[in-house]
Write a protein that holds these residues in place. Structure first.
Motif, short mmCIF file in Angstrom:
data_model
loop_
_atom_site.label_atom_id
_atom_site.label_comp_id
_atom_site.label_asym_id
_atom_site.label_seq_id
_atom_site.Cartn_x
_atom_site.Cartn_y
_atom_site.Cartn_z
N VAL A 27 0.89 -1.17 0.00
CA VAL A 27 0.00 0.00 0.00
C VAL A 27 0.92 1.22 0.00
O VAL A 27 1.22 1.79 1.04
N ASP A 28 1.44 1.57 -1.18
CA ASP A 28 2.41 2.66 -1.27
C ASP A 28 1.81 3.83 -2.07
O ASP A 28 0.65 3.78 -2.49
N THR A 29 2.64 4.86 -2.29
CA THR A 29 2.11 6.06 -2.96
C THR A 29 1.60 5.74 -4.36
O THR A 29 0.62 6.32 -4.82
N LEU A 34 -3.23 5.52 -7.76
CA LEU A 34 -4.15 4.82 -8.68
C LEU A 34 -5.57 4.77 -8.10
O LEU A 34 -6.56 4.91 -8.81
N ILE A 35 -5.64 4.60 -6.77
CA ILE A 35 -6.95 4.57 -6.10
C ILE A 35 -7.60 5.95 -6.20
O ILE A 35 -8.76 6.09 -6.60
N LEU A 40 -8.18 1.86 -11.28
CA LEU A 40 -8.17 0.40 -11.22
C LEU A 40 -9.54 -0.14 -11.63
O LEU A 40 -10.50 -0.04 -10.87
N HIS A 41 -9.59 -0.68 -12.82
CA HIS A 41 -10.86 -1.19 -13.33
C HIS A 41 -10.69 -2.63 -13.76
O HIS A 41 -9.62 -3.01 -14.20
N ASN A 145 -11.09 6.10 -0.29
CA ASN A 145 -10.85 7.36 -1.01
C ASN A 145 -9.36 7.70 -1.10
O ASN A 145 -8.98 8.75 -1.61
N GLY A 146 -8.53 6.82 -0.54
CA GLY A 146 -7.08 7.02 -0.63
C GLY A 146 -6.47 7.73 0.57
O GLY A 146 -5.24 7.81 0.67
N ASN A 147 -7.29 8.22 1.50
CA ASN A 147 -6.74 8.91 2.68
C ASN A 147 -6.30 7.90 3.73
O ASN A 147 -7.03 6.96 4.03
#
Ligand code: FAD
Length: 428
Positions: A27-29, A34-35, A40-41, A145-147
């Motif tokens: 789970v990196d930058t 991408l999130i 990502l589809h 949401n990536g936060n």
């Protein structure tokens, strides 16, 4: 990101065989970007911690596999709590803790990963210690949401928003975020008695009734295939309690094959196998599991067992089975609103397993149909759902989500609309 040619060995055969687009291991930058950019589809992004469920990967989807890079376990001898990363499985956690004379209420199998904890976590010791989610003290991860976030078990001064988020994460995290780290409470290691026996349906219904009035340190679970195997686990609290333990064991049916073992901890439990007389099924099987929840059966235990007998007579193959675990005690004492596991009145979790030969669509259809029929037979006794396995690929997902979260579902959906607005994770 890694192309799918790299070996992707996972426990669940269906997930193992999925023709995935590719997988991430950190789970990196890069992944967070991408999130955030919704690149990502198709969605959802599949998450794999223990890799034991059918939905940790799927055809055409991306998977985040945490098993290799998230293996740290840190026991704090002063606080008696433990911090684990998301790739630690329950065997590894318990083996680590036993060396410190501590335990965590793991489930019936040590191969499960933190999905076990995040989805509730019903242990044979839960009546004494509560669910696995009841042991969580701190959660770290990244929202859909990536936060990034770090949350603590709410106290008196915790804000309402944080209380809601905590509630969502404890029992419904797979819909909201990617969990990377947990801090967990541990308990003192105590030896256990394990009783096991084959039972007739009548003996099972009597044993269910007896177990409903057991003290918290004893629990029953059983599995029904060609015949019924039942297991009781009794924690030996102290020598003074030996008389009580003997009292419990003496209540159990005396059968030809009943056995009693003393085991040091839950990691000494043998894998629970479907009791079949002659297994003619192929070795490699696909399966889906549906977990239900219901309150004490009391005098209805006989009719409940009769319904199950009818279901078992209709099972399409020998690897389709029914099993159940007992809750109660401390799982009932936590307040309904403190976690997303809202069925705090539950005493039983029966689960239905449908299994099929990967090459046979006909067997698959029959097994899934049987699961739905079995569900409708058991539903009057067990109207709740334990969402330990996600089924967003199956037609019953909406019904299951409703039955799992009940009145809390709108609150959870509200939470998802801010934590995972683009639906990176499975739908609610
Ligand atoms: C042999 C066996 C015995 C079991 N016994 C019990 C039992 O005694 N009690 C009980 O309660 N359950 C039991 N289960 C059910 C099991 O706990 C659930 O299926 C659980 O979801 C498995 O988690 P996992 O990490 O092993 O699997 P995975 O397939 O890796 O994950 C399962 C789901 O959890 C979500 N998830 C995984 N990792 C994360 C993460 N890091 N962040 C957010 N979401 C994540 C994913 O959406 C995924 O769909 C058992 C399952 C098996 C196979």
């Amino acid at each position: 990101m890694i192309p799918p040619q790299v070996p992707f060995q996972i426990h669940n055969a269906q997930a193992q065989d999925a023709n995935i687009t590719g997988f991430f291991e950190k789970v990196d930058t890069n992944l967070i970007k991408l999130i955030q950019e919704d690149q990502l589809h198709p969605k959802p992004l599949m998450l794999c911690s223990g890799g034991t469920s059918s939905r940790c990967s799927a055809n055409g989807h991306w998977t985040l596999d945490l098993r290799r890079n998230y293996k740290t376990i840190n026991f704090n001898a002063l606080e008696k709590d433990v911090v684990i990363q998301a790739g630690v499985n329950m065997n590894e956690l318990l083996s680590h803790l036993v060396k410190e004379n501590r335990i965590f209420p793991v489930g019936l199998s040590g191969i499960t990963g933190i999905g076990y904890i995040l989805t509730g976590g019903i242990s044979p010791l839960s009546r004494k210690y509560g669910l696995a989610i009841d042991q969580i003290l701190e959660i770290e991860g990244v929202w859909g949401n990536g936060n990034k976030f770090r949350k603590f078990k709410p106290g008196l001064l915790t804000l309402e928003q944080d209380i809601n988020e905590w509630r969502g994460l404890c029992g419904a995290a797979p819909f909201l975020g990617i969990i990377t780290k947990l801090r967990l409470k541990t308990n003192l290691l105590k030896p256990l008695y394990l009783w096991e026996s084959s039972l007739s349906p009548v003996q099972l219904s009597k044993t269910i009734q007896i177990a409903e009035s057991w003290p918290d340190y004893a629990s029953l679970h059983w599995i029904w295939g060609d015949y019924i195997k039942a297991f009781a686990i009794v924690e030996i609290d102290s020598l003074g309690k030996m008389k009580d333990v003997e009292g419990i064991l003496n209540q159990l049916p005396k059968t030809i094959d009943s056995k009693l073992f003393r085991i040091s901890s839950l990691n000494k439990l043998k894998e629970m196998k479907v009791p079949v007389i002659e297994n003619k099924e192929s070795n490699k099987r696909y399966s889906e599991v549906l977990g239900l929840l219901g309150s004490p059966l009391l005098s209805r235990s006989y009719e409940f067992v009769k319904s199950i007998e009818e279901i078992m007579n209709l099972r399409p193959n020998k690897q389709c089975y029914l099993a159940a675990q007992q809750l109660g005690g401390n799982t009932m004492r936590a307040s309904e609103g403190s976690t997303s596991f809202v069925h705090r009145d539950a005493m039983w979790k029966p689960w239905i397993t449908g299994s099929w030969d990967p090459k046979s669509n006909d067997e698959k259809d029959k097994s899934l149909t049987w699961m739905v029929e079995a569900w409708s037979k058991i539903e009057p006794y067990c109207p709740g759902v334990h969402l330990a396995q996600l089924h967003d690929h199956l037609p019953w997902h909406t019904k299951e989500v409703n039955a799992a979260f009940k009145e809390w579902l709108p609150g959870l959906q509200q939470l998802k609309s801010t934590c995972d607005p683009k639906g990176i994770l499975p739908p609610l």
